[in-house]
Every structure is written in structure tokens, then in C-alpha cells.
Design a protein around this motif. Structure first.
Motif, PDB file in Angstrom:
ATOM      1  N   GLU A 148      23.988  17.959  13.747  1.00 31.50           N
ATOM      2  CA  GLU A 148      24.955  18.704  12.950  1.00 31.50           C
ATOM      3  C   GLU A 148      26.247  17.931  12.693  1.00 31.50           C
ATOM      4  N   LYS A 149      26.653  17.065  13.626  1.00 29.19           N
ATOM      5  CA  LYS A 149      27.881  16.296  13.421  1.00 29.19           C
ATOM      6  C   LYS A 149      27.774  15.334  12.231  1.00 29.19           C
ATOM      7  N   PRO A 150      26.744  14.481  12.159  1.00 30.89           N
ATOM      8  CA  PRO A 150      26.653  13.585  10.995  1.00 30.89           C
ATOM      9  C   PRO A 150      26.418  14.327   9.685  1.00 30.89           C
ATOM     10  N   LEU A 151      25.650  15.427   9.731  1.00 31.18           N
ATOM     11  CA  LEU A 151      25.399  16.187   8.508  1.00 31.18           C
ATOM     12  C   LEU A 151      26.669  16.879   8.016  1.00 31.18           C
ATOM     13  N   ALA A 152      27.533  17.287   8.946  1.00 35.01           N
ATOM     14  CA  ALA A 152      28.806  17.898   8.549  1.00 35.01           C
ATOM     15  C   ALA A 152      29.681  16.891   7.811  1.00 35.01           C
ATOM     16  N   LYS A 153      29.610  15.635   8.214  1.00 35.62           N
ATOM     17  CA  LYS A 153      30.368  14.590   7.511  1.00 35.62           C
ATOM     18  C   LYS A 153      29.822  14.391   6.093  1.00 35.62           C
ATOM     19  N   LEU A 154      28.498  14.400   5.980  1.00 40.29           N
ATOM     20  CA  LEU A 154      27.891  14.288   4.646  1.00 40.29           C
ATOM     21  C   LEU A 154      28.233  15.499   3.783  1.00 40.29           C
ATOM     22  N   GLY A 155      28.417  16.641   4.448  1.00 43.18           N
ATOM     23  CA  GLY A 155      28.694  17.876   3.728  1.00 43.18           C
ATOM     24  C   GLY A 155      30.023  17.912   3.014  1.00 43.18           C
ATOM     25  N   LYS A 156      30.865  16.883   3.213  1.00 45.79           N
ATOM     26  CA  LYS A 156      32.129  16.823   2.486  1.00 45.79           C
ATOM     27  C   LYS A 156      31.884  16.649   0.985  1.00 45.79           C
ATOM     28  N   LEU A 157      30.699  16.184   0.635  1.00 46.58           N
ATOM     29  CA  LEU A 157      30.292  16.166  -0.773  1.00 46.58           C
ATOM     30  C   LEU A 157      29.857  17.581  -1.150  1.00 46.58           C
TER      31      LEU A 157
END
Length: 386
Positions: A148-157
Motif C-alpha cells: 500500500e505504501k508504494p501504491l499510495a505514492k503512485l496514486g498521486k497521479l
């Protein structure tokens, strides 16, 4: 508390089973009971998701969910919706579609099952968007932190969920929908264009209903913040200018609640797709189906209210995570069933297992928090370490 929340469900179960026994005998009673259990097992994760939304609504809208909402669920999704699908896909008039549903059960089953690729694409895309928006959001509490941590960073898009969903839809349409087996016969049929259109329809529905709901919810939060500031300044003796926008907080709350209620009903409808299709494995009688699935839907609604009133999602913080992962799994399963048949047992067990694991993780987390001397919701960011 238990009787107050589930009282209507118990009463409707007793009345429904008695009616089934009178109309169709012991066999009909057994079929209705089986369908009720099937609906509950397939939709348990739906109750957790619904509770996360319903706890934002006031008691009036919670009652609307249990009254008007159950009418929509039973008569709309379990009775009317399959007939509408038959009318559209078979190009029948409304009266003829109703006649087929009531009198020609085999043809009705054939037509509804034949429409499954479109139903699966619509529901699958809608549920996939719910899952991806949850997965890409940066949350204080994380369950599977390594994911969830890396995906949350990608979710800024901001458009990432939509882009991923469209890619999944194109893949499903060009692989799973190109050679769909013909129900009840031999050979295959190309459903690629149907799946694409239905999937885009599901995506648009999510974006429109979810977007309007989020808009009014944000407006409501802004209005409440303004009201708190005015109250604090008023207590300090300072004069405040009139609020901008001209809309009252009560009016905004009503609009926000209405669209959140609408969003809740669309989510519930998407969850019902697999139950309606799966029910044909038990019966092709539209009234047995509506009665059995309706009883199960009533329990899901009662369970949703129970979770809200008990504050279960606050006490077991990973339940929402588990339910959203179950939604993601259901979305994938729906898309796969465009071409391949998957047992309802598998579909139901996937959701139950994921929610069970999230509940166990929540219990472990609460125990660690208690041993450390803090409440289960004291820390700003908590990860399960899984």
C-alpha cells in the motif's frame, strides 16, 4: 441491540419461508433458503463497504437504506433488473419480457445468462474502480504496508485508477470476450464490442455518481468547518460576515446525503450481479429467485447497520481494507466469468477469507496497542507489518 437491528430480517425470513412453503411446497422452501444463504455468503464484503459509507449518514438516511433501499434491492435488482436485461438484449417489448420471465423459465434463463458478459463487464469495472481508488489513496492506517505504501505514492497521479481500469477493460475485451461459449449450445460468439460498451458504461457510472457524491461531501465538510469557525469567533465576541455561497448547512447535508445514498445503492447493485447470475444454478423461477435473494439482501442491510451502530470499523481498522481487497477480487472474478465459469463457492470464500484475515490482523493490532498502553486508534499511522 441485536433484535432491534435484525428484527425486520428475522420477520421477513419467517414470512418469506412460509410464503415459499405455501406456494411451492417443501422444495420451494428449500430453494429460497439456499438462495438466502448464497446471497449472504457472496455479499458479506458488501456489508463492510456499505458500513464505511453509511456511518457518514444520519439516522434518517440509515432508515432510508433499510426501507427504500431494500425495495430497490429486492424489486429493482432481483426482480425488475433481470427482466429489463432480457428486454434489451433480446429486443423484446416489456410485456413480452415479463411473460417470458413468468411463463418460459428455460428461455428466460438462457437470455439472462446470455447477457452475462455485459453484466459482468459493467459490474466488474464499477467494482474495480472502487478497489483502485481505495488502493491508490494515501491512508494513515495501512494493512499490507509493503504493497500500500508504494501504491499510495503512485496514486498521486489522479487519473491512475481510470487508466488502469481502461487497460484492464481492453485486455478483457480482446482476450476473454472474443470467444465466449454459447450458453446451452456449442460454439462461441464474439462479445468484444458488448463488453467494451458495458465496461465503459460501468466506468462512467462510477465517475458520475461517485464524483457528485464526493463533491457534495466536500462541500458539506467545508460548510461544517465554516460553522465551527463562526461559532468560535462568535464566542470570542467578533462579528463575522455572511457565509459565501448562500447554501445552508442543512441543504448541503441533504444533497450530500442523497448522492451518497445513491452511490451506496449503485455499489449494492454491482454486488448483486454475481448473485443474480449464480442463482440460476439453483432455480430459474424469477419469483423464487427474488424472494430468496431478497431475504439475503435484507440480512446484508441489517448487518451493515449493525456494524455502524457498534462502531466495528473503528474498533477493527483493517476490516475496510479486507473488504476492498475482496471487492478487487470480485471485480477480477466477474471479468473472468465473461468466458470461464467460476463456482459461487470460490467467489464467496475469497471474500470471507480476505475479511477474516483483516479481522485477525485488527485483533492482533488492538492487542499490541493495549499492551503498549494506548488505545487502538491513538497512533496517526499504523501498519500491520504484513
Amino acid at each position: 441491540m441485536l433484535l432491534k437491528t435484525f428484527g425486520w430480517s428475522f420477520a421477513i425470513t419467517a414470512a418469506g419461508l412460509a410464503l415459499a412453503g405455501v406456494l411451492w411446497g417443501w422444495q420451494g422452501l428449500a430453494i429460497v433458503a439456499i438462495l438466502s444463504v448464497l446471497e449472504i455468503s457472496l455479499s458479506f464484503d458488501n456489508a463492510v463497504i456499505n458500513a464505511g459509507i453509511l456511518r457518514k449518514l444520519n439516522p434518517f438516511w440509515q432508515k432510508m437504506f433499510l426501507t427504500v433501499g431494500i425495495l430497490i434491492a429486492v424489486f429493482g435488482m432481483r426482480l425488475v433488473f433481470p427482466v429489463v436485461i432480457v428486454a434489451i438484449t433480446a429486443k423484446l417489448g416489456p410485456i413480452e419480457a415479463v411473460r417470458v420471465a413468468i411463463e418460459d423459465h428455460d428461455r428466460y434463463e438462457h437470455l439472462v445468462t446470455g447477457a452475462h458478459p455485459a453484466i459482468a463487464a459493467f459490474g466488474g469495472m464499477f467494482l474495480l474502480m472502487i478497489f483502485l481508488d481505495f488502493l491508490f489513496e494515501d491512508r494513515d492506517i495501512k494493512w499490507l504496508s509493503w504493497l500500500e505504501k508504494p501504491l499510495a505514492k503512485l496514486g498521486k497521479l489522479e487519473t491512475l485508477s481510470t487508466v488502469v481500469s481502461l487497460i484492464v477493460l481492453v485486455v478483457a475485451a480482446t482476450t476473454l470476450a472474443t470467444a465466449v461459449p454459447v450458453h446451452g449450445g456449442t460454439g462461441t460468439i464474439d462479445k468484444a464490442s458488448t463488453v467494451l460498451l458495458a465496461g465503459i458504461g460501468g466506468l462512467i457510472t462510477y465517475l458520475v455518481v461517485g464524483g457528485i457524491s464526493d463533491f457534495f461531501e466536500n462541500r458539506l465538510e467545508e460548510a461544517e468547518d465554516d460553522a465551527e469557525e463562526e461559532a468560535e469567533d462568535g464566542a470570542a465576541g467578533s462579528a463575522q460576515p455572511a457565509r459565501k455561497g448562500g447554501g445552508s448547512i442543512v441543504g448541503l447535508a441533504g444533497k450530500a446525503a442523497f448522492f451518497m445514498f445513491l452511490y451506496l445503492e449503485v455499489i449494492d447493485a454491482s454486488f448483486s450481479f454475481d448473485g443474480v447470475i449464480g442463482a440460476f444454478a439453483v432455480t430459474n423461477d424469477i419469483f423464487e429467485m427474488a424472494l430468496g435473494l431478497g431475504i439475503g439482501a435484507m440480512y446484508i442491510r441489517s448487518l451493515t447497520v449493525f456494524l455502524v451502530r457498534k462502531g466495528t470499523l473503528d474498533d477493527y481498522v483493517y476490516l475496510e481494507h479486507g473488504a476492498h481487497y475482496a471487492i478487487g477480487a470480485l471485480a477480477v472474478i466477474l471479468l473472468i466469468t465473461i468466458k470461464y465459469e467460476i463456482s459461487d463457492v470460490i467467489t464467496g470464500l475469497v471474500g470471507v477469507v480476505l475479511i477474516g484475515l483483516s479481522f485477525f490482523s485488527s485483533v492482533v493490532r488492538n492487542r499490541k496497542e493495549a499492551e503498549a498502553g494506548g488505545g487502538p486508534a491513538e497512533k496517526a499511522e499504523v501498519t500491520s507489518g504484513v
